[in-house]
Design a protein around this motif. Sequence first.
Motif, PDB file in Angstrom:
ATOM      1  N   LYS A   1       0.819  -1.214   0.000  1.00 25.76           N
ATOM      2  CA  LYS A   1       0.000   0.000   0.000  1.00 25.76           C
ATOM      3  C   LYS A   1       0.851   1.261   0.000  1.00 25.76           C
ATOM      4  O   LYS A   1       0.357   2.355  -0.281  1.00 25.76           O
ATOM      5  CB  LYS A   1      -0.927  -0.004   1.217  1.00 25.76           C
ATOM      6  N   ASP A   2       2.149   1.128   0.318  1.00 22.39           N
ATOM      7  CA  ASP A   2       3.046   2.285   0.334  1.00 22.39           C
ATOM      8  C   ASP A   2       3.781   2.486  -0.980  1.00 22.39           C
ATOM      9  O   ASP A   2       4.595   3.402  -1.105  1.00 22.39           O
ATOM     10  CB  ASP A   2       4.076   2.126   1.461  1.00 22.39           C
TER      11      ASP A   2
ATOM     12  N   LEU B   1      12.522  -7.173 -12.538  1.00 19.46           N
ATOM     13  CA  LEU B   1      12.887  -5.780 -12.265  1.00 19.46           C
ATOM     14  C   LEU B   1      11.754  -5.025 -11.592  1.00 19.46           C
ATOM     15  O   LEU B   1      11.967  -4.313 -10.598  1.00 19.46           O
ATOM     16  CB  LEU B   1      13.297  -5.083 -13.562  1.00 19.46           C
ATOM     17  N   GLY B   2      10.543  -5.142 -12.120  1.00 17.66           N
ATOM     18  CA  GLY B   2       9.427  -4.407 -11.532  1.00 17.66           C
ATOM     19  C   GLY B   2       9.201  -4.769 -10.081  1.00 17.66           C
ATOM     20  O   GLY B   2       8.997  -3.895  -9.228  1.00 17.66           O
TER      21      GLY B   2
ATOM     22  N   LEU C   1      12.621  -0.445  -3.369  1.00 19.19           N
ATOM     23  CA  LEU C   1      12.596   1.016  -3.398  1.00 19.19           C
ATOM     24  C   LEU C   1      11.215   1.605  -3.135  1.00 19.19           C
ATOM     25  O   LEU C   1      11.091   2.819  -2.945  1.00 19.19           O
ATOM     26  CB  LEU C   1      13.094   1.518  -4.758  1.00 19.19           C
ATOM     27  N   GLY C   2      10.163   0.753  -3.135  1.00 19.38           N
ATOM     28  CA  GLY C   2       8.825   1.260  -2.892  1.00 19.38           C
ATOM     29  C   GLY C   2       8.254   2.036  -4.063  1.00 19.38           C
ATOM     30  O   GLY C   2       7.380   2.891  -3.890  1.00 19.38           O
ATOM     31  N   LEU C   3       8.743   1.740  -5.287  1.00 18.82           N
ATOM     32  CA  LEU C   3       8.284   2.429  -6.488  1.00 18.82           C
ATOM     33  C   LEU C   3       7.661   1.437  -7.451  1.00 18.82           C
ATOM     34  O   LEU C   3       8.136   0.306  -7.589  1.00 18.82           O
ATOM     35  CB  LEU C   3       9.458   3.146  -7.170  1.00 18.82           C
ATOM     36  N   GLY C   4       6.608   1.847  -8.123  1.00 18.39           N
ATOM     37  CA  GLY C   4       5.938   0.975  -9.079  1.00 18.39           C
ATOM     38  C   GLY C   4       6.270   1.365 -10.504  1.00 18.39           C
ATOM     39  O   GLY C   4       5.977   2.487 -10.931  1.00 18.39           O
TER      40      GLY C   4
ATOM     41  N   GLU D   1      19.866   3.304  -8.189  1.00 18.14           N
ATOM     42  CA  GLU D   1      19.407   3.322  -6.798  1.00 18.14           C
ATOM     43  C   GLU D   1      19.163   1.899  -6.298  1.00 18.14           C
ATOM     44  O   GLU D   1      19.492   1.560  -5.153  1.00 18.14           O
ATOM     45  CB  GLU D   1      18.118   4.142  -6.676  1.00 18.14           C
ATOM     46  N   LEU D   2      18.594   1.056  -7.153  1.00 23.08           N
ATOM     47  CA  LEU D   2      18.382  -0.345  -6.791  1.00 23.08           C
ATOM     48  C   LEU D   2      19.724  -1.023  -6.548  1.00 23.08           C
ATOM     49  O   LEU D   2      19.891  -1.753  -5.559  1.00 23.08           O
ATOM     50  CB  LEU D   2      17.627  -1.068  -7.909  1.00 23.08           C
TER      51      LEU D   2
END
Length: 408
Positions: A5-6, A131-132, A139-142, A174-175
Amino acid sequence: MTDEKDVQPLLEPREGIPSVVESDAALAATVQAFAMGAGPVAVDAERASGYRYSGRAYLVQLRRAGAGSALIDPIQCPDLTGLDAALDGAEVVLHAATQDLPCLAELGFRPKLLFDTELAGRLLGYERVGLGTMVEVVLGLGLVKGHSAADWSTRPLPEDWLRYAVLDVEVLIELRDVLHAELVESGKLPWAMEEFAAILAAPTAPLRSDPWRRTSGIHRVRTLRGLAVVRELWTLRDELARDADLAPGRVLPDSAIVQAALDLPRTTKALTEIAPFTGRSARRHLREWLNAVTRARIMAEDELPQPIGPGDGPPPANRWADRDPVAAKRLHAARSVVAALADEHRMPTENLLQPDAVRRLTWEPPEFVDDSVIAERLRELGAREWQVGLTALPLAKALQRLETKGEI
């Protein structure tokens, strides 16, 4: 780990979508910008698998601190040796490097130092390493999804596809940084560096002999005459696909080849009763397909393909109990050791030690079972030093226990 959810959707590149590099002048400017950048270089490549015959790259994406992101059209700019020289010594970050390195090498781009975020994820015990998923969990990114299987040979490339391509390298560094820190903390960084170096040092895979034998469904063909049909049709299809620069399956699917080998059609009418031969692409070559089948039907016995003999490796593991019960016990013991070590170090068993090395070691073990002897044999089988260090002694002890118990 990031809670679902974040997760924040990553919808747009930070600096927007860069213009695609399509000229020598634009490529020279890009090379200069990346040479003046700093730190690791994120790299990705898009192919047209399933659409085109070759595995060439149709788009190359780059990102580096100080240079931003770049998109290079390797059809217009097929020589990246200048970029390779400018980035000599820089760490190149790829996700699933073995997929992209061959097509990058065709362009003259051959990294000397690698960080593979997918392999790092495996060594760190991440359950899903796409990767996704990695970007989301770490990283908490979609990331935007949906174009990975697109026909990247399309020109001009749609803006949505270019956005997707840029975002694939947007947060790759960053990953890498987070995974690098986790590798250091877990003590696995030396293992990862050894794995990355092994990927770069791996020789080019030799061309397969009789590649037609990999036709999907060929196990249904039980006669030598039928195998000849598969060989003739596969060879013709390969020639047509290469000339048209199409994926072979788009010219004629494997299912059609196998069915023709089973039916042995004698006329074009009989051939078109096999549904795939009525497709637009296949219909163009009906006479050629029938000629190929006819060649196989009238071929002399001594020209027919022969059954595959035993290879240089052990048989499939499910046959060991019948072929060599003693070897089957060794294999079971060795697999148990590797599985336990993999659980202990939180990684897949195949990353802890290659399954083929386990099979070959236990099918034909050294005459004298000792950890130093086992270690040397594992090196011969391609195991890395970190793998040898973890597994040689436990494997030797397991095999010695079987000898002591009189089970082998």
